[in-house]
Write a protein that holds these residues in place. Structure first.
Motif: not given
Ligand SMILES: NC(=O)c1ccc[n+]([C@@H]2O[C@H](COP(=O)([O-])OP(=O)(O)OC[C@H]3O[C@@H](n4cnc5c(N)ncnc54)[C@H](OP(=O)(O)O)[C@@H]3O)[C@@H](O)[C@H]2O)c1
Ligand SMILES: NC(=O)c1ccc[n+]([C@@H]2O[C@H](COP(=O)([O-])OP(=O)(O)OC[C@H]3O[C@@H](n4cnc5c(N)ncnc54)[C@H](OP(=O)(O)O)[C@@H]3O)[C@@H](O)[C@H]2O)c1
Lengths: 453, 453
Positions: A119, A225, A230, A251, A254, A269, A314, A355, A357, A407
């Motif tokens: 993301f 999510m 994650v 969504s 899923k 949600y 995070f 958090f 990474l 996804n």
């Molecule tokens: N701080 C850290 O170290 C760290 C590390 C990794 C990831 N993250 C964060 O964790 C989250 C998940 O990351 P990921 O890489 O695993 O991605 P992901 O969860 O695979 O992201 C895509 C999913 O998020 C949901 N979603 C919710 N709001 C959204 C938006 N505004 N735009 C698009 N999709 C949205 C959608 O699913 P649904 O509608 O089904 O919910 C979408 O399929 C992100 O916020 C990312 O920045 C943070």
């Protein structure tokens, strides 16, 4: 959001030759992103410069040019380069050619087989991720592949080793030079896709649940999510502890998959108020909230915490609406973010943490966590779920798949060119950049198009 | 602060008879303190009304008057009553007489043998502790004694049982009616003083270290007021985990004792900058900070945290300077308190939390924690350190001992009258109330007088 993008065209690699030029796309010392505006002019939600990072992990360089003496036959490789901030079209497939790199001590050259899409890369493309060096830069923070050469002082890796590799940027290319410390040997039974899917998602979930929070038997966790990279990692890790209740938002389409994966109570949600839904099931709330959304969702998560509970912020996914940076969404997320004083925390017996990474520089923590994760993988307790794999030339579709919330699990990018016979399958829609993307009520306006399942 | 108090005189109990009057000092439903000013007029540092407390634990009533039918021979008992907010003289020894109480279902009558003095009572006397009902009210949140009568539905307690008892207020009296759920059977080898010293200090320390934070082998902890009641409890609990480094701040004269007790690095915060001292020993900082001070010390503690570390704010001792409420100290503590937004937390990978035992209403958590603590006591792993014991008539000296930073461990109050031959020993200084207590640079101005060792 539907209708704002033009038809997708499969990317044709741009030839780019720079045999002698010093590498410009990335260097070993990542710079602060220069493209973001000042925090005063625009909420610095995710773009504020870091305050306390001592030694950021090195970005992966595109293989550095060899010294003239060591010159061998030139290396040509495909790379996905962020050329500026904006829509999908800012990520371009380029073919680079340069002299065979001379590795520094402690480095290895990896032939990359699969890369993870995170993301953060959607944020970075919009100019919202402060840890990516400024464009032009090869993106990509994780991948897997085979070691092709090792530098001096590298004793625990050898040519032919299958490894996972981690970096700040630069993994989205066919060959990458990385620090050997940031590579991890893959178990035999692990596929390259799984290897590319493991590191960031599972490390993030693991450190949050077990290092920051104190997940123990009988606790409850809210995972937003929950069908994402994650989210699935966190759900699987919750299963390693007895009797943990998982509330997962995703969504609706899923829900079946995530329920099978271990989510106790899936919540849509997009059509329901998740706070109300959780209160119906557990009037006292939950013990741990993993919050990748930010803004008003952090406030909601905080309100849902039981005494002695913890929310971990995070991410700020709420900043992302349309294809390009949306100032209104950022402002909303910024101004609605939870801000607290300690007296309030005392009276509510709650913990708030953050958090990231990317700001962790403790190498021991990395390797300790990775070895735990690889052990859990071998025991069959965790297994990355691959949502889909796209070749580099299909990067737009890959990004769209995540952006449009399609996804379930990890989206993978494959450096290898798509074979001719596969090609007709995916000439769908292109990353044409449309001005009008100021979607305020982001969730409702997004009509999700199922491009691929 | 020295010289601001007049000479101490031993309190003579005031006789107070109210056989028919309904009890006014306390009731089963504690009220919000009415004596504190509005948050707008004055920083509500520790006096802000609680937002989220569903069922506050009942205050101990002075034994309620019996219904006329059940009237037996009247009960006469000594009690320490807070008569208003202010200096030491606001806590008065009174003798109350009333009909033998008729217990409600689930209640027990305890003959109190020893009570704990807590820092909260210093705050409460100044009008800075929002959980104490408004004066006049009998103070005291913990004690130990012998069960003298049991109400209906009490099956696991019987007359003669030695118990620890916990309440919001009202324990500083010779007999107290408490909920049987808030009593805990004492091990045989435990003295009444130890029983009175265990509950609040060790519960607080335990829940912070093991429920909120995630104390594990190899971690480091900063314990402020390390020679105080909670400080010693926390130090002992740290010893139950392998290889934990304890940094402890305390006045210099206490260092030998706390080092023997398990503090790895004692620091005299009154003459040295503890942040600097810690950085010299551990440049990366510490994993857990227990902060009972508030204000700028919270900011310092936060700055000392390692990535993935947690600070727990659980007090605002910095509000206390002189004998009476000091608006300037409160304002300083209030305005300097850490306030944070979640984006900052993310970039620093830190956790901030608050803890307050008084707002915890989870009975299971209480009894689970108490049984763990009693087990640790039986195994010899924890043992309350009694600093000193004072009879009720010496309450001023007891409070002074804590206020003037003399105590190492717990200060105990004994309901039993002092015997004649003991009396000459402690006719020292009385709780005369002096106007001039606006000590701003609190630490330096306090010349600590050793009244008792
Ligand atoms: N701080 C850290 O170290 C760290 C590390 C990794 C990831 N993250 C964060 O964790 C989250 C998940 O990351 P990921 O890489 O695993 O991605 P992901 O969860 O695979 O992201 C895509 C999913 O998020 C949901 N979603 C919710 N709001 C959204 C938006 N505004 N735009 C698009 N999709 C949205 C959608 O699913 P649904 O509608 O089904 O919910 C979408 O399929 C992100 O916020 C990312 O920045 C943070
Ligand atoms: N949130 C909760 O649930 C909870 C529960 C229990 C206690 N607490 C808090 O924990 C702290 C310790 O409580 P305690 O009952 O165990 O008391 P304590 O530590 O025995 O308190 C007395 C000691 O604190 C030190 N101190 C630091 N600043 C002081 C000040 N402004 N005035 C007087 N003494 C000061 C002094 O020792 P040195 O000079 O040697 O350091 C003094 O001897 C307090 O802040 C209390 O409010 C909170």
């Amino acid at each position: 959001m539907s209708g704002e993008e033009g038809p997708t065209q499969q990317q044709q690699p741009e030839q780019e030759k720079k045999p002698d030029e010093p590498p410009s796309a990335a260097s070993d010392a990542p710079q602060q992103e220069s493209g973001s505006s000042s925090p005063a002019a625009e909420p610095a939600a995710v773009a504020e410069p870091p305050a306390a990072v001592a030694e950021p992990p090195a970005a992966v360089a595109e293989p550095p040019a060899a010294t003239p003496a060591a010159e061998e036959k030139p290396l040509s490789f495909r790379a996905l380069v962020l050329t500026g901030h904006g829509g999908y079209d800012k990520v371009k497939l380029q073919v680079k050619t340069m002299a065979k790199p001379k590795l520094k001590a402690g480095e290895v050259l990896v032939r990359v087989k699969a890369c993870g899409l995170n993301f953060a890369e959607l944020l970075a493309r919009q100019g919202l991720y402060e840890l990516l060096p400024s464009p032009p830069v090869t993106m990509g923070m994780e991948g897997s592949g085979v070691i092709e050469a090792v530098g001096e002082d590298v004793n625990d890796r050898k040519v032919g080793d299958r490894v996972i590799a981690l970096a700040r940027s630069g993994m989205w290319q066919e060959v990458a030079v990385v620090s050997a410390d940031r590579t991890f040997l893959m178990p035999e039974e692990m596929s390259f896709e799984e290897g590319a899917a493991l590191t960031i998602n599972y490390m993030t979930a693991y450190m949050m649940l077990f290092e920051m929070a104190n997940l123990r038997p009988g606790k409850s966790v809210l995972i937003h999510m929950a069908a994402g990279g994650v989210g699935i990692a966190a759900t699987q890790l919750c299963q390693t502890v007895q009797d943990v209740t998982v509330f997962g938002t995703a969504s609706a389409s899923k829900h079946e998959t995530i329920t099978q994966g271990g989510v106790t109570h899936p919540i849509d949600y997009r059509t329901k108020d998740y706070v109300e839904e959780i209160r119906k099931i557990s009037p006292k709330g939950v013990d741990i909230v993993l919050d990748p959304l930010g803004g008003s969702d952090t406030q909601k998560g905080y309100s849902l915490l039981k005494p002695l509970g913890m929310i971990i912020v995070f991410g700020a996914a709420n900043c992302v609406t349309g294809q390009r940076k949306n100032l209104l969404a950022m402002a909303k997320t910024w101004y609605n973010q939870l801000s607290l004083n300690t007296m309030k925390l005392m009276q509510s017996n709650k913990a708030v943490s953050g958090f990231h990474l990317g700001y962790i520089t403790d190498e021991q923590l990395f390797s300790r966590t990775m070895s735990t994760l690889l052990e859990l993988y071998k025991q069959g307790k965790i297994k990355p779920r691959i949502d889909s794999s796209y070749h580099f030339e299909e990067v737009t579709e890959a990004m769209k798949r995540m952006h449009e919330r399609q996804n379930i699990g990890k989206v993978i990018l494959l450096p290898e060119p798509k074979k001719e016979e596969e090609k007709p399958k995916s000439n769908a829609e292109a990353g044409e950049n449309v001005e009008n993307d100021a979607a305020i009520s982001e969730k409702k306006e997004e009509e999700v198009k199922a491009e691929k399942d």
